[in-house]
Design a protein around this motif. Sequence first.
Motif, mmCIF file in Angstrom:
data_model
loop_
_atom_site.group_PDB
_atom_site.id
_atom_site.type_symbol
_atom_site.label_atom_id
_atom_site.label_comp_id
_atom_site.label_asym_id
_atom_site.label_seq_id
_atom_site.Cartn_x
_atom_site.Cartn_y
_atom_site.Cartn_z
ATOM 1 N N ARG A 166 0.844 -1.180 0.000
ATOM 2 C CA ARG A 166 0.000 0.000 0.000
ATOM 3 C C ARG A 166 0.885 1.238 0.000
ATOM 4 O O ARG A 166 2.094 1.152 0.164
ATOM 5 C CB ARG A 166 -0.894 -0.014 1.254
ATOM 6 N N ARG A 174 -8.429 9.625 7.009
ATOM 7 C CA ARG A 174 -9.278 8.445 6.788
ATOM 8 C C ARG A 174 -9.753 8.321 5.341
ATOM 9 O O ARG A 174 -10.079 7.233 4.884
ATOM 10 C CB ARG A 174 -10.470 8.438 7.752
ATOM 11 N N ARG A 177 -7.911 5.593 3.225
ATOM 12 C CA ARG A 177 -7.796 4.183 3.632
ATOM 13 C C ARG A 177 -8.038 3.231 2.469
ATOM 14 O O ARG A 177 -7.402 2.198 2.351
ATOM 15 C CB ARG A 177 -8.814 3.878 4.737
ATOM 16 N N ASP A 178 -8.996 3.573 1.652
ATOM 17 C CA ASP A 178 -9.393 2.674 0.571
ATOM 18 C C ASP A 178 -9.632 3.521 -0.667
ATOM 19 O O ASP A 178 -10.572 4.303 -0.698
ATOM 20 C CB ASP A 178 -10.690 1.955 0.996
ATOM 21 N N VAL A 179 -8.750 3.416 -1.651
ATOM 22 C CA VAL A 179 -8.856 4.284 -2.827
ATOM 23 C C VAL A 179 -8.724 3.469 -4.110
ATOM 24 O O VAL A 179 -8.276 2.322 -4.086
ATOM 25 C CB VAL A 179 -7.755 5.390 -2.812
ATOM 26 N N VAL A 180 -9.116 4.066 -5.220
ATOM 27 C CA VAL A 180 -8.874 3.459 -6.529
ATOM 28 C C VAL A 180 -7.869 4.340 -7.254
ATOM 29 O O VAL A 180 -8.032 5.565 -7.331
ATOM 30 C CB VAL A 180 -10.176 3.320 -7.348
ATOM 31 N N ARG A 192 -6.796 0.102 -10.270
ATOM 32 C CA ARG A 192 -6.886 -0.961 -9.268
ATOM 33 C C ARG A 192 -7.194 -0.357 -7.907
ATOM 34 O O ARG A 192 -6.952 0.825 -7.670
ATOM 35 C CB ARG A 192 -5.609 -1.800 -9.214
ATOM 36 N N GLN A 193 -7.729 -1.195 -7.050
ATOM 37 C CA GLN A 193 -8.031 -0.760 -5.693
ATOM 38 C C GLN A 193 -6.734 -0.741 -4.884
ATOM 39 O O GLN A 193 -5.922 -1.659 -4.984
ATOM 40 C CB GLN A 193 -9.028 -1.732 -5.064
ATOM 41 N N ALA A 194 -6.544 0.309 -4.116
ATOM 42 C CA ALA A 194 -5.336 0.426 -3.296
ATOM 43 C C ALA A 194 -5.708 1.144 -2.007
ATOM 44 O O ALA A 194 -6.885 1.305 -1.681
ATOM 45 C CB ALA A 194 -4.250 1.197 -4.062
ATOM 46 N N GLY A 195 -4.697 1.604 -1.268
ATOM 47 C CA GLY A 195 -4.989 2.316 -0.024
ATOM 48 C C GLY A 195 -3.718 2.858 0.600
ATOM 49 O O GLY A 195 -2.612 2.529 0.172
ATOM 50 N N ASP A 197 -1.576 3.663 4.311
ATOM 51 C CA ASP A 197 -1.388 3.529 5.757
ATOM 52 C C ASP A 197 -0.644 4.774 6.222
ATOM 53 O O ASP A 197 -0.093 5.523 5.412
ATOM 54 C CB ASP A 197 -0.554 2.289 6.093
ATOM 55 N N GLU A 514 -7.321 -9.566 9.744
ATOM 56 C CA GLU A 514 -6.428 -9.622 8.582
ATOM 57 C C GLU A 514 -5.028 -9.965 9.082
ATOM 58 O O GLU A 514 -4.661 -9.629 10.207
ATOM 59 C CB GLU A 514 -6.405 -8.228 7.924
#
Length: 558
Positions: A166, A174, A177-180, A192-195, A197, A514
């Motif tokens: 990531r 926040r 946290r979860d991005v494309v 693609r989906q990424a994120g 930390d 996870e």
Amino acid sequence: MAHKTDIEIAREAQKKPIQQIGDGLGIPSEHLLPFGHDKAKVSAEFIAGLNGRENGKLILVTAINPTPAGEGKTTTTVGLGDGLNAIGKKAAICIREASLGPCFGMKGGAAGGGYAQVVPMEEMNLHFTGDFHAITSAHNLLSAMIDNHIYWGNALEIDQRRVVWRRVMDMNDRALRDVVTSLGGVANGFPRQAGFDITVASEVMAILCLATDLEDLQKRLGDIIVAYRRDKTPIYCRDLKADGAMTVLLQQAMQPNLVQTLENNPAFVHGGPFANIAHGCNSVVATTTALKLADYVVTEAGFGADLGAEKFMNIKCRKAGLAPSCVVVVATVRAMKMNGGVAKADLGQENVEAVEAGCANLGRHIGNVKSFGVPVVVAINHFISDTDAEVQAVKDYVETQGSEAILCKHWAKGSEGIKELATRVAEIADADVSNFAPLYRDDLPLFEKIETIAKRIYRADEVLADKKIRDQLREWEAAGYGDLPICMAKTQYSFSTDPNLRGAPTGHSVPVREVRLSAGAGFIVVICGEIMTMPGLPRVPSAEQIMLNEAGQIEGLF
């Protein structure tokens, strides 16, 4: 009389030139790379030359589970270092660098407090010597090279659905946290989906903090697993040829930073993994360097002993061949009251019963730390509102746990207020009574290691993990990663994974959401409950109060 704020006290510090501080440890000025007049990095050549020297005594400062009442772990670490020097011992301090995220979020600073601080306080809490920026850059260089490799034909056959690396930034955000990524057409790559930390959760941070030198650093960076192929075989950082450039970016960041306390004693401030989502200890390089230069080294591990101390023992000491001579557990009367059910607004009123009820949390930490074979002393970090009866209640309780508690007033009085603890800690360290051993063997199966921590440290009944997670652990064992230690990512506020469950809960379960393999750092990250590897800012972030005053000085860092 109004109390001075930490930043006001820090501003009045009579700092010595950093060369003088280095001189006190026997570091020649040509081996100090100065950042201004009050900060310097210690050269790799000098550190390499210390190899044959004997080690001093290592003292770990840890704490009960943090409460909004505040515990003062860093303050006690700094105070104890000053206290040891005040009683005529040659002592150095090793703490972590501060992350910008919590600095502008909830915390507002990480350099100690009152008259037990490390200075320069403002720089330490902001950009300092740029180490975190270097870590962020090295991490994201690797991210860029992965997507670039896929864009230019993907010779390594990376399965885009299985990119596990990531991105990071050193801020609580926040939204990331979860991005494309890679939207906008052919020129921008494949979506693609990424994120993201936070930087302090980066494996690069962990690697920097566990590597012994630049060669070891590059090897560990090369070992990072960034993605998998369709047949599930791993792709390493070195396959992308990113390890060399990452090492270049981290060359200076690998060198420990030397600063000073308000009492002009040496402090190494280096590395900064969070203890709730990473391994929570300052760098092995800083600690081992300090041990060669001082007779006593006081270091801290983040949050409560269930997180920081556990990881210090099971990860850092195991990997670096270190063993603490004595452990100090920091507690406050206020925190005992909170653990005993008192609301924050009522903490100022005497309540011996609540103190006694809350001591169970402290007792469990004492027992846990003792299970590593090390002697434990409790430091009661004094607050003005504490009454004699409340302090005595803590002392009496700790005695029933086969340990001793010492009242410390370093926040208000500096070294003068902590000499009793310093004297006792030096006695214990000199007595060589520590029989340190990690909690679990290297060859224990990974899931059993997780269970050992959950049952013996958290006193949970069971670990809940679905088949997917258990299969993943078995795959890693088959791939040769079975001997790695575990780095638990869980809430710091409780022994359980429920942040609202104070005291010493039993009968709870630890749900594993996870697992992540940090092959370069050399551990498995186990993410439990609701913990986030990218925190968010609170409703009213500290950033709203931080500004420059008319004199051009920073206000609002505390």
